[in-house]
Write an enzyme that holds these catalytic residues in place. Structure first.
Site, PDB file in Angstrom:
ATOM      1  N   SER A 105      38.556  42.409  44.721  1.00  0.00           N
ATOM      2  CA  SER A 105      38.270  41.196  45.480  1.00  0.00           C
ATOM      3  C   SER A 105      39.524  40.334  45.516  1.00  0.00           C
ATOM      4  O   SER A 105      40.529  40.631  44.866  1.00  0.00           O
ATOM      5  CB  SER A 105      37.130  40.418  44.819  1.00  0.00           C
ATOM      6  OG  SER A 105      37.604  39.826  43.624  1.00  0.00           O
ATOM      7  N   LYS A 106      39.442  39.258  46.258  1.00  0.00           N
ATOM      8  CA  LYS A 106      40.582  38.355  46.429  1.00  0.00           C
ATOM      9  C   LYS A 106      41.126  37.857  45.088  1.00  0.00           C
ATOM     10  O   LYS A 106      42.290  37.521  44.968  1.00  0.00           O
ATOM     11  CB  LYS A 106      40.168  37.149  47.272  1.00  0.00           C
ATOM     12  CG  LYS A 106      39.818  37.538  48.691  1.00  0.00           C
ATOM     13  CD  LYS A 106      40.608  36.671  49.675  1.00  0.00           C
ATOM     14  CE  LYS A 106      40.310  37.037  51.106  1.00  0.00           C
ATOM     15  NZ  LYS A 106      41.185  38.062  51.644  1.00  0.00           N
ATOM     16  N   ARG A 107      40.222  37.814  44.124  1.00  0.00           N
ATOM     17  CA  ARG A 107      40.605  37.372  42.783  1.00  0.00           C
ATOM     18  C   ARG A 107      41.760  38.214  42.217  1.00  0.00           C
ATOM     19  O   ARG A 107      42.598  37.727  41.481  1.00  0.00           O
ATOM     20  CB  ARG A 107      39.378  37.547  41.870  1.00  0.00           C
ATOM     21  CG  ARG A 107      39.184  36.549  40.793  1.00  0.00           C
ATOM     22  CD  ARG A 107      37.759  36.614  40.251  1.00  0.00           C
ATOM     23  NE  ARG A 107      37.087  37.884  40.457  1.00  0.00           N
ATOM     24  CZ  ARG A 107      37.165  38.925  39.633  1.00  0.00           C
ATOM     25  NH1 ARG A 107      37.926  38.876  38.567  1.00  0.00           N
ATOM     26  NH2 ARG A 107      36.474  40.027  39.883  1.00  0.00           N
TER      27      ARG A 107
END
Ligand code: GLU
Length: 467
Positions: free
Chosen positions: A242-244
């Site tokens: 994910s963007k994380r």
């Protein structure tokens, strides 16, 4: 019997940006087809009109182009084929493999609540499945497939192995909605069949769909494709990417300046392996890529490894091809295009710029000495390197450059001799020379810079600092 030609496809839904996972699935399909003299097709699954956007389609087309994943023929729009999807639903109806269901939402809801209360499966079982058509009301209906009630369905998956699903877990899924529009499940199967797709390689989030889609193939008497459901991509911490974790969009990697060949190499290794091979070319990947080499557990995205492979691909790249890709990168980031002069300089200097640059921005940073113009702006460190002692030494070098023969060996000999005359080492002169020629610490070696800049420009830059 002659071997059937392999046909693969990527079938993204244009509902956002192009995810790096989609790029990897596309790459696997591309490698599989290209390595077997087959075809690789692109289908835009734009049937969901609410969520599909032209911008998202554009992003997919651009992403494919950037990654060099060429597909055969035109991209197919799934939405454009709705009539054909409906035709197949009607064929299934006519063959008794599907039926019209007139149940209202309220009735379905009531069925589910009753089932829940009795502790039974809440899969909807329509009373219309075996109804006599003579009893059909003149009312809206959906078309449902007649799924088998007992027995098992086995997905012979090339990655997951044999996956067995009890048919009691399959409901009579809807093929056509009451407004006559096809469902996604129907559209995928009809399109794959009509496009002649022989191998469906896609994310394992679609594994359960496969069992249901197989019912449509069976109902139509169509041959099944080979299935290969590949594990999703996880972040370094083992959670779904994910963007994380960092960038997840293909366009972001393009903007960061990773070379497409490095991306392809890295993405190929993401969940697939060929012995211990890490660095390889497209030709090797096409030759080696196969389905048994795909792992069953999720691959972890490793940004360091991506950078490392990209650096190797830049270093090994053809100079002219690198310059071409670099210019495309500059255009994609909206920066000014190279001038003719800068382009010539880059062309001369590419052989040394491509060493140890992991991305195009890093390469451009090294190329500063080519892209900049006299008088050279110097950063603080470069200013410090040019103390009065070193300026003095350089001022002895400059006139000697006038008649030197302009090759690496002679230039090295000359600089070494000047250094020696001042009881210093060649290495000690490198800093000041670098400062004069590039104005900063990041650059190729001083001799490479001299060779790329040429005699006149080198002498002019040295003269500018009073040397
Ligand atoms: N459109 C689906 C997706 O984007 C892919 C369907 C398929 O590959 O069968 O996830």
């Amino acid at each position: 019997m002659s071997e059937q030609q392999v046909v693969t496809r990527i079938a993204p839904s244009p509902t956002g940006y192009m995810h790096i996972g989609t790029a990897r699935t596309a790459l696997f399909n591309w490698l599989y087809a290209r390595g077997r003299g087959g075809k690789f097709l692109l289908r835009i699954e734009d049937t969901d009109r609410e969520r599909s956007t032209p911008e998202a389609t554009e992003a997919i087309l651009r992403g494919m182009e950037w990654l060099g994943l060429d597909y055969d023929g035109e991209a197919v729009s799934q939405f454009a084929r709705v009539d054909r999807h409906a035709e197949v639903a009607h064929a299934l109806l006519a063959a008794g493999k599907a039926y019209k269901c007139f149940a209202s939402q309220d009735e379905i809801q009531a069925f589910r609540e009753a089932a829940r209360a009795e502790g039974k499966s809440t899969l909807y079982r329509s009373p219309w499945r075996d109804a006599d058509p003579a009893s059909h009301p003149d009312a809206p209906y959906v078309v449902r497939i007649k799924a088998p009630l007992d027995g098992e369905t086995v997905i012979r998956d090339q990655v997951q192995g044999d996956v067995t699903i009890r048919n009691s877990e399959l409901d009579d899924m809807i093929l056509l909605r009451s407004d006559g529009t096809p469902t996604y499940m129907l559209a995928v199967v009809v399109d794959d069949h009509d496009m002649g797709v022989t191998h469906v390689i896609r994310g394992d989030d679609h594994l359960n769909n496969a069992a249901r889609q197989m019912l449509i193939y069976a109902g139509m008497g169509w041959p099944l494709p080979v299935y290969a459901h590949i594990p999703l991509i996880f972040g370094p911490d083992g959670k779904k990417l994910s963007k994380r974790h960092g960038a997840t969009g293909v366009a972001e990697y393009q903007q960061m300046g990773y070379p497409a060949a490095g991306m392809r190499n890295y993405l190929a290794r993401l969940g697939w392996s060929h012995g211990d091979d890490e660095f390889f070319t497209d030709a090797q990947a096409m030759e080696w890529f196969d389905l048994p080499g795909i792992g069953r557990s999720p691959a972890r995205f490793d940004f360091k490894k991506l950078e490392n492979l990209c650096g190797q691909h830049i270093a090994a790249g053809d100079d002219a091809a690198l310059l071409h890709e670099l210019e495309a990168f500059i255009a994609a980031t909206g920066e000014n295009a190279l001038t003719g002069e800068q382009r010539d300089g880059m062309s001369r200097g590419m052989y040394c710029l491509k060493e140890r640059a992991k991305t195009f921005p890093e390469l451009l940073e090294k190329a500063h000495f080519i892209l900049t113009k006299r008088p050279i702006d110097r950063d603080e460190k470069a200013d410090k390197a040019l103390d009065s002692v070193s300026r003095g030494i350089l001022s002895e070098l400059t006139p000697q450059l006038q008649n030197a023969s302009w090759d690496r060996e002679s230039l090295e000999g000359l600089v070494a001799a000047v250094a020696e005359a001042h009881d210093t080492k060649l290495g000690k002169l490198a800093g000041p020379l670098r400062a004069a020629l590039a104005g900063r610490a990041v650059s190729p070696s001083v001799f490479d810079m001299m060779l790329v800049l040429g005699r006149d420009e080198t002498i002019a830059r040295l003269t500018d600092i009073g040397a």
